[in-house]
Design a protein around this motif. Sequence first.
Motif, short mmCIF file in Angstrom:
data_model
loop_
_atom_site.label_atom_id
_atom_site.label_comp_id
_atom_site.label_asym_id
_atom_site.label_seq_id
_atom_site.Cartn_x
_atom_site.Cartn_y
_atom_site.Cartn_z
N PHE A 97 -0.97 6.20 -3.98
CA PHE A 97 -2.48 7.14 -4.99
C PHE A 97 -2.17 6.54 -5.71
O PHE A 97 -3.35 6.88 -6.91
CB PHE A 97 -1.64 8.42 -4.86
N ILE A 157 -5.06 1.57 3.86
CA ILE A 157 -4.99 3.02 5.29
C ILE A 157 -5.23 2.10 6.47
O ILE A 157 -6.08 2.56 7.25
CB ILE A 157 -5.62 3.64 5.27
N ARG A 210 -6.62 9.40 4.83
CA ARG A 210 -7.73 9.33 4.29
C ARG A 210 -8.64 10.35 2.56
O ARG A 210 -9.11 10.28 1.93
CB ARG A 210 -9.06 9.26 5.21
N ALA A 213 -6.80 10.10 0.10
CA ALA A 213 -6.77 9.01 -0.81
C ALA A 213 -8.09 8.12 -1.49
O ALA A 213 -8.21 8.05 -2.47
CB ALA A 213 -6.99 7.52 0.09
N ALA A 218 -7.68 5.64 -4.42
CA ALA A 218 -7.35 4.76 -3.60
C ALA A 218 -7.40 4.15 -2.83
O ALA A 218 -8.16 4.39 -2.08
CB ALA A 218 -5.87 5.19 -2.82
N SER A 220 -8.77 2.37 0.67
CA SER A 220 -8.89 2.59 1.96
C SER A 220 -9.35 1.99 3.22
O SER A 220 -9.85 2.29 4.78
CB SER A 220 -10.28 3.81 2.18
#
Length: 221
Positions: A97, A157, A210, A213, A218, A220
């Motif tokens: 994060f 992710i 997600r 994020a 962040a 993804s």
Amino acid sequence: MSEPWTDEPASPDGREPAITAPPAALWLTGLLVAAYVFQTMFAPPDLVQALVYSPEPGPLARPLSLFTAVWLHGGWGHLAMNAAFALAFATPLARFFGPGLRGAASLFLFFLACGALGNLGFGLIHSGQSFGLIGASGGVSGLAAGAARIVGGEGGIGRLRSPFVVSMGGAWILSNLIVAVTGGALMEGGAQIAWEAHLAGFAAGLVLLRPFARFAGAPSR
């Protein structure tokens, strides 16, 4: 496996720091401990009881308790187990994060959302029953799911069907099904392990990573 989010600075003398967990992960773990200290040393019994989640008379009869019950624990052993797992799983998520207030808020809210949804999953299964549910296990399960997707995605992710996520999810389901069949080990005070909250919290973590994020800014991929 690459870990591009582990770029924490080394100590001035070149040695690795004794504590490598990001501040946000340490703060989250510290909040769990502080909440239990408040529960046992300062909070009146009536207040503690009001913060416990119960699916009676219905799973959403007291919606705020879905969140407050996350911060209550049945004993030091119960707290220690949840705090240790929270620190372990929150560490990669905090790095993912990102630093700063936005990253820390994302971690905190992600944990709390998974904990509340874990409690709600328990409540939907036991709707109308007079159980009292406390503990951070649903939130910790969400952290475990989020960490699994990050490891499976090698810093991004990972897909829900990636090998690591599938194996982690399978192990989580199996271990909790064993608890469901055997009744689980009794916790302090006679409370049993709420396996339903564990599974619901884990599922919530898989789905919610997600959008959180995106909130944190962040990657993804």
